[in-house]
Design a protein around this motif. Structure first.
Motif, short mmCIF file in Angstrom:
data_model
loop_
_atom_site.label_atom_id
_atom_site.label_comp_id
_atom_site.label_asym_id
_atom_site.label_seq_id
_atom_site.Cartn_x
_atom_site.Cartn_y
_atom_site.Cartn_z
N LEU A 14 0.77 -1.11 -0.18
CA LEU A 14 -0.05 0.09 0.17
C LEU A 14 0.90 1.24 -0.08
N VAL A 15 1.96 1.07 0.76
CA VAL A 15 2.85 2.46 0.71
C VAL A 15 3.52 2.63 -0.41
N LYS A 16 3.70 1.68 -1.24
CA LYS A 16 4.44 1.49 -2.50
C LYS A 16 3.49 2.31 -3.46
N LEU A 17 2.16 1.95 -3.42
CA LEU A 17 1.29 2.25 -4.31
C LEU A 17 1.20 3.85 -4.27
N VAL A 18 0.98 4.27 -2.83
CA VAL A 18 0.62 5.73 -2.38
C VAL A 18 2.06 6.47 -3.31
N SER A 19 3.17 5.95 -2.77
CA SER A 19 4.30 6.73 -3.14
C SER A 19 4.41 6.70 -4.94
N ASN A 20 3.75 5.96 -5.50
CA ASN A 20 3.99 6.15 -6.94
C ASN A 20 2.98 7.10 -7.50
N LEU A 21 1.95 7.49 -6.82
CA LEU A 21 0.85 8.45 -7.26
C LEU A 21 1.04 9.72 -6.39
N GLN A 22 1.51 10.95 -6.78
CA GLN A 22 1.71 12.24 -5.95
C GLN A 22 0.39 12.44 -5.33
N SER A 23 -0.66 12.45 -6.33
CA SER A 23 -2.09 13.00 -5.87
C SER A 23 -2.68 12.23 -4.67
N LEU A 24 -2.21 10.93 -4.43
CA LEU A 24 -2.69 10.19 -3.36
C LEU A 24 -2.23 10.52 -1.90
N THR B 214 -2.11 3.35 5.63
CA THR B 214 -0.59 4.11 5.43
C THR B 214 -0.43 5.36 5.99
N MET B 215 -1.52 5.74 6.57
CA MET B 215 -1.79 7.27 7.29
C MET B 215 -0.61 7.14 8.69
N PRO B 216 -0.05 8.20 8.66
CA PRO B 216 1.10 8.10 9.91
C PRO B 216 0.30 8.05 11.23
N SER B 217 -1.09 8.52 11.05
CA SER B 217 -2.03 8.55 12.40
C SER B 217 -3.16 8.26 11.76
N PRO B 218 -4.09 7.53 12.77
CA PRO B 218 -5.32 7.03 12.26
C PRO B 218 -6.05 8.29 11.58
N LEU B 219 -6.92 7.84 10.85
CA LEU B 219 -7.92 8.71 10.03
C LEU B 219 -9.22 9.12 11.09
N TYR B 220 -9.53 8.08 11.58
CA TYR B 220 -10.81 8.00 12.53
C TYR B 220 -10.52 7.43 13.82
N MET C 111 -6.32 3.05 3.03
CA MET C 111 -6.77 2.10 4.09
C MET C 111 -7.58 0.80 3.52
N LEU C 112 -7.47 0.02 4.31
CA LEU C 112 -8.21 -1.31 4.16
C LEU C 112 -9.18 -1.30 5.44
N ALA C 113 -10.45 -1.81 5.00
CA ALA C 113 -11.38 -1.99 6.18
C ALA C 113 -12.11 -3.38 5.94
N LYS C 114 -12.66 -4.00 7.13
CA LYS C 114 -13.30 -5.10 6.84
C LYS C 114 -14.45 -4.81 8.03
N ASP C 115 -15.69 -5.30 7.47
CA ASP C 115 -17.07 -4.94 8.29
C ASP C 115 -16.84 -3.76 8.83
N GLU C 116 -16.61 -2.53 8.19
CA GLU C 116 -16.62 -1.14 8.10
C GLU C 116 -15.57 -0.86 9.36
N LEU D 12 -7.45 8.04 -0.28
CA LEU D 12 -7.47 9.29 0.22
C LEU D 12 -6.59 10.43 -0.58
N ALA D 13 -7.09 11.60 -0.59
CA ALA D 13 -6.30 12.62 -1.16
C ALA D 13 -6.77 13.92 -0.40
N TYR D 14 -5.90 14.92 -0.38
CA TYR D 14 -6.11 16.27 0.35
C TYR D 14 -7.10 16.92 -0.86
#
Length: 272
Positions: free
Chosen positions: A84-94, A109-115, A98-103, A156-158
């Motif tokens: 996931l980190v590698k995929l984010v690093s390849n896209l500057q806009s990203l 890959t965020m340094p701190s939790p989004l939620y 995050m991966l979720a299961k049962d919501e 996620l993107a800004y």
């Protein structure tokens, strides 16, 4: 008696001359205002279409990243995180994935939790705005959620990505993107105390791909200000046209009166 008649005729000719002089000025202003109205209306309509196209492209990149990461949603975070980190690093806009299961988010890959990790993550639509997220206070994030059975990927993107798209429209038109109950503009969002004015030539459009709404419109008083500025620019030219028209008309009437007087005098001489 003759002097009174001559005076009245002169006054009528002057009044008629002034009226004729005003005609090109009035008609020119009417045409100018009509053209301005059509221009603003067309610009709002075209801008909505263009904004949907450009924003769709930005969201399409997030969709592509989510599709690529979807197979990882079936694995553990230990296996998925580096990919996931590698995929984010390849896209500057990203900004993150995050991966979720049962919501419930279990890998990010965020340094701190989004939620707050104890709260389930569920969006009403595939694309949402996250205002004041847990991880980045005072920021706006775009969240694209791709569901597959009980698992999901959240890209996620800004909000700056969308703001930059909206800032490309620099002609006074205000564009607003609505995602459910939240919105974002080139310089603001749902946290602002007042929604921006878009009362003039308001036009809306909905993205067929992602379901958000684009609202375009000019602020109150914009068309009046534009008309005032245009009038100040074209008034001297219209005034010259009006004066020239009046002079030509008055000169023509004067020649006609002189010729008619000469003809009458000649007829009187012949009768004598």
């Amino acid at each position: 008696m003759w002097g009174f008649t001559f005076h009245r005729r002169t006054v009528l000719e002057l009044m008629l001359t002034v009226f004729i002089s005003c005609l090109p000025i009035a008609s020119g202003l009417m045409v100018m205002i009509y053209q301005q109205d059509r221009k603003l209306e067309d610009n709002a309509r075209v801008s909505v279409t263009e904004a949907i196209h450009s924003v769709d492209l930005a969201l399409e990149r997030m969709h592509t990243a989510a599709v690529t990461a979807l197979p990882l949603a079936q694995t553990s975070c230990d296996i998925a995180r580096d990919k996931l980190v590698k995929l984010v690093s390849n896209l500057q806009s990203l900004q993150g994935l995050m991966l979720a299961k049962d919501e419930i988010v279990y890998c990010s890959t965020m340094p701190s939790p989004l939620y707050d990790s104890a709260q389930p993550v569920a969006f009403k639509s595939p694309v949402s705005l996250v205002v004041d997220p847990f991880s980045t206070p005072n920021a706006v994030l775009i969240a694209y959620q791709l569901l597959h059975e009980k698992s999901s990927v959240i890209a996620l993107a800004y909000g700056l990505e969308l703001r930059n798209e909206l800032r490309a429209f620099k002609d006074g038109l205000i564009l607003l993107l609505e995602f459910g109950d939240t919105y974002i503009t080139a310089s603001g969002d749902s946290r602002d105390p007042r929604r921006p004015s878009q009362t003039e030539y308001r036009t809306t459009g909905v993205s067929a791909k992602f379901g958000y709404t684009v609202v375009a419109g000019y602020p109150a008083g914009y068309s009046t200000q534009e008309a005032r500025n245009t009038i100040l620019q074209v008034a001297p030219s219209l005034a010259l046209v009006g004066i020239f028209t009046g002079v030509v008309f008055f000169w023509g009437m004067s020649n006609h009166r002189i010729k008619r007087g000469s003809t009458a005098a000649k007829n009187n001489d012949d009768g004598t």
